[in-house]
Enzyme design. Structure first.
Site, short mmCIF file in Angstrom:
data_model
loop_
_atom_site.label_atom_id
_atom_site.label_comp_id
_atom_site.label_asym_id
_atom_site.label_seq_id
_atom_site.Cartn_x
_atom_site.Cartn_y
_atom_site.Cartn_z
CD GLU A 35 -5.02 -2.78 -14.00
OE1 GLU A 35 -5.91 -3.43 -13.44
OE2 GLU A 35 -5.24 -1.90 -14.85
NE ARG A 261 -10.33 -8.41 -2.22
CZ ARG A 261 -9.69 -8.11 -3.36
NH1 ARG A 261 -9.61 -8.98 -4.33
NH2 ARG A 261 -9.15 -6.92 -3.54
CE LYS A 271 -4.89 -2.22 -7.57
NZ LYS A 271 -3.88 -2.70 -8.52
P1 ATP Z 1 -8.60 -3.63 -7.71
O1 ATP Z 1 -8.59 -2.97 -6.36
O2 ATP Z 1 -8.48 -2.66 -8.82
O3 ATP Z 1 -9.66 -4.69 -7.88
P2 ATP Z 1 -6.71 -5.72 -7.26
O4 ATP Z 1 -6.88 -5.62 -5.79
O5 ATP Z 1 -7.19 -6.92 -8.00
O6 ATP Z 1 -7.28 -4.41 -7.93
P3 ATP Z 1 -4.16 -6.17 -8.48
O7 ATP Z 1 -3.09 -5.19 -8.74
O8 ATP Z 1 -4.78 -6.84 -9.62
O9 ATP Z 1 -5.20 -5.43 -7.58
O10 ATP Z 1 -3.65 -7.25 -7.44
C1 ATP Z 1 -2.45 -7.97 -7.58
C2 ATP Z 1 -2.53 -9.24 -6.79
O11 ATP Z 1 -2.81 -8.96 -5.43
C3 ATP Z 1 -3.64 -10.13 -7.30
O12 ATP Z 1 -3.14 -11.44 -7.42
C4 ATP Z 1 -4.69 -10.04 -6.25
O13 ATP Z 1 -5.37 -11.26 -6.14
C5 ATP Z 1 -3.89 -9.74 -4.99
N1 ATP Z 1 -4.69 -8.96 -4.06
C6 ATP Z 1 -5.29 -7.79 -4.29
N2 ATP Z 1 -6.00 -7.38 -3.22
C7 ATP Z 1 -5.84 -8.35 -2.27
C8 ATP Z 1 -6.32 -8.52 -0.93
N3 ATP Z 1 -7.12 -7.63 -0.36
N4 ATP Z 1 -5.93 -9.62 -0.26
C9 ATP Z 1 -5.13 -10.52 -0.84
N5 ATP Z 1 -4.64 -10.42 -2.09
C10 ATP Z 1 -4.99 -9.35 -2.80
MG MG Z 2 -6.84 -7.13 -10.22
#
Ligand code: ATP
Ligand code: MG
Length: 563
Positions: A35, A261, A271
């Site tokens: 996003e 994650r 974020k």
């Molecule tokens: P927020 O911090 O707002 O919850 P998010 O971490 O879900 O956002 P996105 O931009 O939706 O952020 O993430 C894009 C992709 O990266 C998604 O497929 C998510 O699963 C993956 N992702 C995000 N954070 C992690 C993490 N800490 N480890 C592994 N993958 C991640």
């Molecule tokens: Mg997300």
């Protein structure tokens, strides 16, 4: 795209089994769906390496899809930074760049189909009322009073929602599933809400925006994603994604797999929290070298190779865990160790005057850039004179036992050069602080061990006072002082490490470093790895960021002994 295949993991095993069963003849398609509401961080790197790595190793492709369903929080700045960071990491989406916003029309049509099939309804409850009637894990929810509107009324209202006839928050479209479902995400979830917000891609064309859960699976289906890989928190949503796909029945159905994650000690991955640090100016920006963002790690001087190495090492599993920050630091050291030249830089200078060194004599000492394998990077000449700088903490007036550096009456080897002996201490009369040392050098020892066989305990780094160049050094440390700053009651910001940045304005480096270009990396011997800052450094006035310190550097130099 990088070429070395990544290690095996459970998702790759699933793909292997699929291929063995003759599935996905048209190729493996994955996607990375950020996003655009912030900069990418090291957690995203794990997902990028996984998704793009699979596409690379199986000869498929990986889509970069912006999940841009939230206009208020998203921006072109974030979009651009994400593209830059994915490329910097070494991956390429080729022609496969997509935006969920480009599917808004298709999603709208599919939503109308759900309404026609009696599977969705317009609901006038407020967000609070929807929350209150949702029930809990132990208590079923209650049906909305609007649940039984006719198809015609729903279609009409939904069309008018799109046309902007109702204010924000007045109505939503909800899926009609089951308010008593054990899985809360199936209790008539919201599919659309009204938002008067200008979207970076669709402008003011829409005031009706799909929820992430509704956009997600359909976007995967539209793009022909074979393996939709996401993090574990979405596992609970999978029945909802499946339900939507069953209603829509697109020609292609993606399958979703969840992995753990990345969490890492001494930092945060949210974020929202990272944005808070930027907005409240606890850091200088998204690219502050202390941030876990890819922009921050890049500015810190870390190479994408190190991040890919780290991602390969942590692997991909189904169980949540927290990775020690040291694992990243080790990958960084390992990546830089054999490719970065070693030079001398005194961080906190203490002047040493050699009383028996000929006045006006300057010797050029030839030192290898890579002492472990001198031919590898060649040599440079470092001027040596009768007035030197050494590190303040390489001298102690009253040393403990086993202090193998300089103290009154004791000898030490200068790296690649002479043995010197401390003969006197000059102090500030007022403060008692040591401001200068007097010493003698042993002319016989420039390249050899002392002739009389006496042992020299340690080796320290040095520069010639008159021939060294002033540099600014920024010592970065962990951003937080506790391993898990986001845990517990207290605001995560109370755990910020107050000494995460120390600026040393008066460091002195050997002459060869003075013309460093932004992005040039060095190992400052016995101190760590450094990069000339991309923004603030310029040839003639270098500013160095410490990328990472050397592990136990002193022990190593002491053991090596001699020059
Ligand atoms: P927020 O911090 O707002 O919850 P998010 O971490 O879900 O956002 P996105 O931009 O939706 O952020 O993430 C894009 C992709 O990266 C998604 O497929 C998510 O699963 C993956 N992702 C995000 N954070 C992690 C993490 N800490 N480890 C592994 N993958 C991640
Ligand atoms: Mg997300």
């Amino acid at each position: 795209m990088t070429d070395a295949p990544s290690p095996n993991n459970f998702i790759r095993q699933i793909i292997d089994a699929d291929l063995a069963a003759g599935k996905h003849a048209a190729g493996i398609v994955t996607r990375f769906p950020p996003e655009p509401n912030g900069y990418l961080h090291i957690g995203h790197a794990k997902s990028i390496c996984l998704n793009f790595g699979i596409a690379r190793d199986y000869g498929g492709h990986c889509n970069l899809r912006f999940d841009d369903t939230n206009p208020e929080k998203e921006s072109v700045e974030y979009l651009d930074s994400i593209k830059e960071d994915v490329r910097w990491l070494g991956f390429d989406w080729g022609t496969h760049l997509y935006h969920a916003a480009d599917y808004f029309e298709q999603l709208y049509e599919w939503a109308c189909k759900l309404i026609r099939d009696g599977k969705a309804f317009v609901c006038d409850l407020t967000p609070d009322e929807i929350r209150e009637t949702r029930g809990t894990l132990t208590k079923p929810g209650t049906d909305s009073p609007y649940r039984h509107r006719s198809v015609e009324e729903n279609l009409d209202l939904f069309r008018r929602m799109r046309a902007g006839e109702f204010p924000d928050g007045a109505k939503v479209l909800r899926a009609k599933i089951d308010m008593a479902a054990a899985n809360l995400s199936l209790r008539d979830p919201v599919m659309y809400r009204l938002r008067r917000a200008t979207h970076h891609r669709t402008g003011d064309q829409w005031c009706l925006y799909p929820m992430y859960d509704w956009a997600h699976g359909q976007s995967d289906a539209l793009e022909g994603i074979t393996h939709s890989i996401c993090t574990l928190e979405f596992e609970i949503h999978r029945p909802l994604y499946d339900w939507y796909l069953e209603q829509v029945a697109p020609p292609h159905r993606p399958r979703q797999f969840e992995f753990a994650r990345l969490n890492m000690t001494y930092t945060i991955m949210s974020k929202r929290m990272l944005l808070e640090l930027v907005q409240d100016r606890h850091v200088s920006g998204w690219d502050d070298p202390r941030m876990p963002t890819l922009a921050g790690l890049r500015r810190r001087g870390i190479r994408p190779e190190a991040i890919r190495l780290f991602c390969d090492r942590i692997g991909v599993a189904r169980a949540d865990s927290t990775v020690d920050m040291e694992l990243l630091e080790n990958s960084v050291r390992e990546d830089l160790n054999t490719i970065v030249p070693r030079v001398l830089c005194v961080h906190r200078p203490l002047r040493v005057v050699l009383e028996n060194y000929p006045t006006d004599l300057v010797e050029e000492i030839e030192l290898p850039y890579f002492p472990d394998d001198p031919p590898k990077m060649g040599t440079r000449k470092v001027p040596f004179s009768g007035a030197l700088f050494i590190e303040q903490d390489d001298f102690l007036e009253n040393p403990p036992k086993k202090f193998f550096r300089l103290s009154p009456g004791k000898e030490v080897r200068l790296r690649g050069c002479y043995v010197i002996k401390c003969t006197g201490v000059v102090k500030d009369e007022r403060t008692g602080e040591v401001v200068e040392l007097r010493a003698t050098y042993d002319p016989e020892t420039r390249t050899d061990a002392p002739k009389d066989g006496r042992k020299i305990g340690g080796t320290i780094h040095w520069v010639s006072a008159a021939h060294s160049v002033p540099v600014q050094v920024r010592l970065y440390d962990r951003l937080f002082s506790v391993p898990n700053p986001a845990a517990g009651e207290a605001d995560f910001k109370t755990h910020l490490n107050p000494s995460s940045l120390e600026v040393l304005p008066d460091a002195r480096a050997e002459r060869s470093v003075g013309e460093a270009k932004p992005g040039d990396r060095f190992q400052f011997e016995r101190r760590g790895f450094y990069v000339a800052d991309m923004k603030d450094s310029r040839p003639g006035a270098p500013v160095f960021n410490r990328i990472v310190s050397l592990r136990d550097s002193w022990a190593k130099v002491a053991k090596a002994g001699g020059a």
